[in-house]
Design an enzyme around this catalytic site. Structure first.
Site, PDB file in Angstrom:
ATOM      1  CD  GLU A   9       7.024   2.815   2.669  1.00  0.00           C
ATOM      2  OE1 GLU A   9       6.728   4.022   2.589  1.00  0.00           O
ATOM      3  OE2 GLU A   9       6.183   1.904   2.711  1.00  0.00           O
ATOM      4  NE  ARG A  18      -5.886  -5.272  -0.065  1.00  0.00           N
ATOM      5  CZ  ARG A  18      -4.962  -4.395  -0.440  1.00  0.00           C
ATOM      6  NH1 ARG A  18      -4.478  -3.551   0.427  1.00  0.00           N
ATOM      7  NH2 ARG A  18      -4.547  -4.353  -1.685  1.00  0.00           N
ATOM      8  CB  SER A  51       9.949  11.015   5.974  1.00  0.00           C
ATOM      9  OG  SER A  51       8.735  10.408   6.371  1.00  0.00           O
ATOM     10  CG  ASP A  89       7.487   7.567   3.978  1.00  0.00           C
ATOM     11  OD1 ASP A  89       7.588   8.264   4.995  1.00  0.00           O
ATOM     12  OD2 ASP A  89       6.398   7.235   3.476  1.00  0.00           O
ATOM     13  CD  GLN A 113       2.351  -0.176   6.436  1.00  0.00           C
ATOM     14  OE1 GLN A 113       3.566  -0.284   6.645  1.00  0.00           O
ATOM     15  NE2 GLN A 113       1.853  -0.102   5.218  1.00  0.00           N
ATOM     16  CE1 TYR A 173       1.179   1.164  -1.188  1.00  0.00           C
ATOM     17  CE2 TYR A 173      -0.889   0.854  -2.355  1.00  0.00           C
ATOM     18  CZ  TYR A 173       0.108   0.354  -1.541  1.00  0.00           C
ATOM     19  OH  TYR A 173       0.025  -0.936  -1.090  1.00  0.00           O
ATOM     20  CB  THR A 207       7.694   1.818  -1.656  1.00  0.00           C
ATOM     21  OG1 THR A 207       7.423   2.270  -0.338  1.00  0.00           O
ATOM     22  CG2 THR A 207       8.873   0.875  -1.657  1.00  0.00           C
ATOM     23  CG  HIS A 236       5.350  -0.613  -2.749  1.00  0.00           C
ATOM     24  ND1 HIS A 236       6.072  -1.286  -1.784  1.00  0.00           N
ATOM     25  CD2 HIS A 236       4.523   0.231  -2.070  1.00  0.00           C
ATOM     26  CE1 HIS A 236       5.713  -0.861  -0.587  1.00  0.00           C
ATOM     27  NE2 HIS A 236       4.767   0.057  -0.725  1.00  0.00           N
ATOM     28  CG  ASP A 260       4.236   8.640   0.790  1.00  0.00           C
ATOM     29  OD1 ASP A 260       4.923   8.870  -0.221  1.00  0.00           O
ATOM     30  OD2 ASP A 260       4.398   7.640   1.517  1.00  0.00           O
TER      31      ASP A 260
HETATM   32 CA    CA Z   1       5.673   5.875   1.768  1.00  0.00          CA
END
Ligand code: CA
Length: 428
Positions: free
Chosen positions: A208, A151, A266, A242, A249, A137, A358, A142, A135
């Site tokens: 997602e 964060r 998923s 997903d 998480q 990113y 995503t 996103h 997967d």
């Molecule tokens: Ca994902």
């Protein structure tokens, strides 16, 4: 090898609704169980499913080098491993067989009875045996939104993000086709203001919105795939939900990234739309913000204009569209992802699946997860039935759809539709 199957002027003798995702220019591939309980590889035109195993046995693929049982299998892996030239020959031939000018099968009632199925006579299966699932990113919007929430808003995008198509190795055992329900996962979370974690059902189950591409055998151990060859090894794409548990998480992801928050399920759409069928919908990708290293630099249009949509359907109620996004928003494209994945010599096999990450667009109504759409639950979304959603409730069905449209031809993916069930109860 010409892509005659993409001819926009071609019509089929099979009925196709005006807004169908599956005109004769699509010709996706899938695996289904027939009314006689036989598993076969097939395709679809309009709302008619076509048994390719039967077509092959009846001699309709004469002249194409295919093994006798290539379509009489419960996965597409061997067909995909035959490579792009074979995929094209088969897709072109299917287009010819079902062309409105061709009466060979059209006028053969006996053959049609063997080969054609209504959609309610078949059950779609997982189209490939997925050996490995990765997967990425790759949506900047996103990554920025999640970085801001989890964060630090001032450093939302980590320093590596504009240089690397960031990804992680996922879990293929829990990838399921559309229609299979998912249980709410349980796990460890750290409640707000608590010092110690607790165990229980995730309270923040999310979707997602992603797409995933499926590869063929691409390279041997040690051998990188150059970016100009990468697309040769991409068979096609599916819609990809997903599923994610945001509270699990948040507690588990440092330092090695997602684990149990992501691997409980998923869901994919069952028809693989080939990269060949998507050829007319190529577009430029987003402008690069920082220079990219040589091995990631590409020529031409490597992004695809695919409209994406997510709906939530509460039990017994109408569905509400909660997001409209587009695959073209991806900052890193598939060719870059596959090139990066293999630059260290990691081998990629037939039937491997690569999630895009995503796909969030630039505006709040185009975000690809509830985490972003409801901004961590601070802005609940209104459903048509008057209820509100911050995340996904038990008994909700999440439906994703996707299609391309240009000059009157629409190529779509159908849908991936999945119901969230309450936590698994072994007594029931
Ligand atoms: Ca994902």
């Amino acid at each position: 090898m010409p892509l005659s199957a993409n001819n926009p002027d071609r019509k089929s003798w099979l009925h196709v609704d005006k807004n169908s995702d599956f005109p004769i220019q699509n010709i996706p591939f899938g695996v289904f169980l027939t009314r006689d309980d036989i598993i076969t590889i097939g395709t679809r035109i309009g709302d008619t499913a076509i048994d390719l195993g039967a077509l092959h046995q009846l001699g309709y693929f004469k002249g194409i080098p295919l093994t006798e049982d290539i379509f009489l299998q419960d996965t597409l892996n061997d067909f995909i491993a035959d490579g792009r030239k074979t995929w094209r020959l088969v897709r072109n031939r299917i287009a010819e067989i079902f062309d409105s000018e061709n009466t060979t099968l059209k006028n053969n009632k006996k053959h049609k009875e063997i080969v054609l199925f209504r959609l309610d006579e078949i059950e779609m299966q997982l189209p490939v045996h997925i050996g490995d699932y990765t997967d990425f990113y790759s949506s900047k919007e996103h990554a920025t939104n999640v970085g801001t929430m989890f964060r630090d808003p001032d450093n939302a995008l980590l320093p590596n993000w504009l240089h690397i198509p960031v990804g992680y190795h996922g879990r293929s055992s829990s990838i399921i086709p559309s229609g299979i329900p998912v249980y709410r996962p349980q796990g460890q979370t750290l409640p707000a203001d608590a010092k110690e974690p607790v165990f229980g059902p995730s309270k923040l189950v999310d979707f997602e919105l992603e797409m995933a591409f499926i590869t063929t055998d691409a390279n041997d151990l040690g051998e990188p795939i150059p970016i100009e060859e990468a697309e040769e090894y991409i068979f096609g794409l599916v819609l990809f939900n997903d599923w994610s548990a945001r509270d699990i998480q948040k507690w588990e992801y440092v330092p090695l990234g997602p684990f149990l928050a992501k691997n409980f399920a998923s869901s994919i759409s069952p028809w693989i739309v080939t990269l060949d069928a998507l050829e007319p919908y190529r577009v430029e990708g987003p402008k690069t913000i920082k220079p990219q290293l040589d091995y990631l630099q590409y020529k031409g249009k490597k992004s695809f204009d695919i409209n994406l949509e997510v709906s939530i359907q509460p039990q017994g109620a109408k569905e509400t569209v909660v997001s409209k996004s587009n695959f073209k928003y991806m900052y890193w494209n598939m060719a870059q992802q596959l090139t990066h994945h293999t630059v260290n010599g990691c081998p990629v096999n037939s039937g491997d699946m690569m999630g895009s990450g995503t796909i969030s667009g630039p505006t709040p109504d185009s975000y690809g997860s509830m985490l972003e759409l409801s901004w961590r639950g601070e802005k609940p979304l209104k459903m048509k039935d008057g209820t509100e959603r911050k995340f996904i409730n038990d008994h909700d069905t999440v439906i994703m759809r996707g299609f391309c449209e240009k000059d009157g031809t629409r190529i779509g993916f159908g849908e991936v539709s999945t119901k969230l069930l309450p936590v698994f109860n072994p007594k029931k």
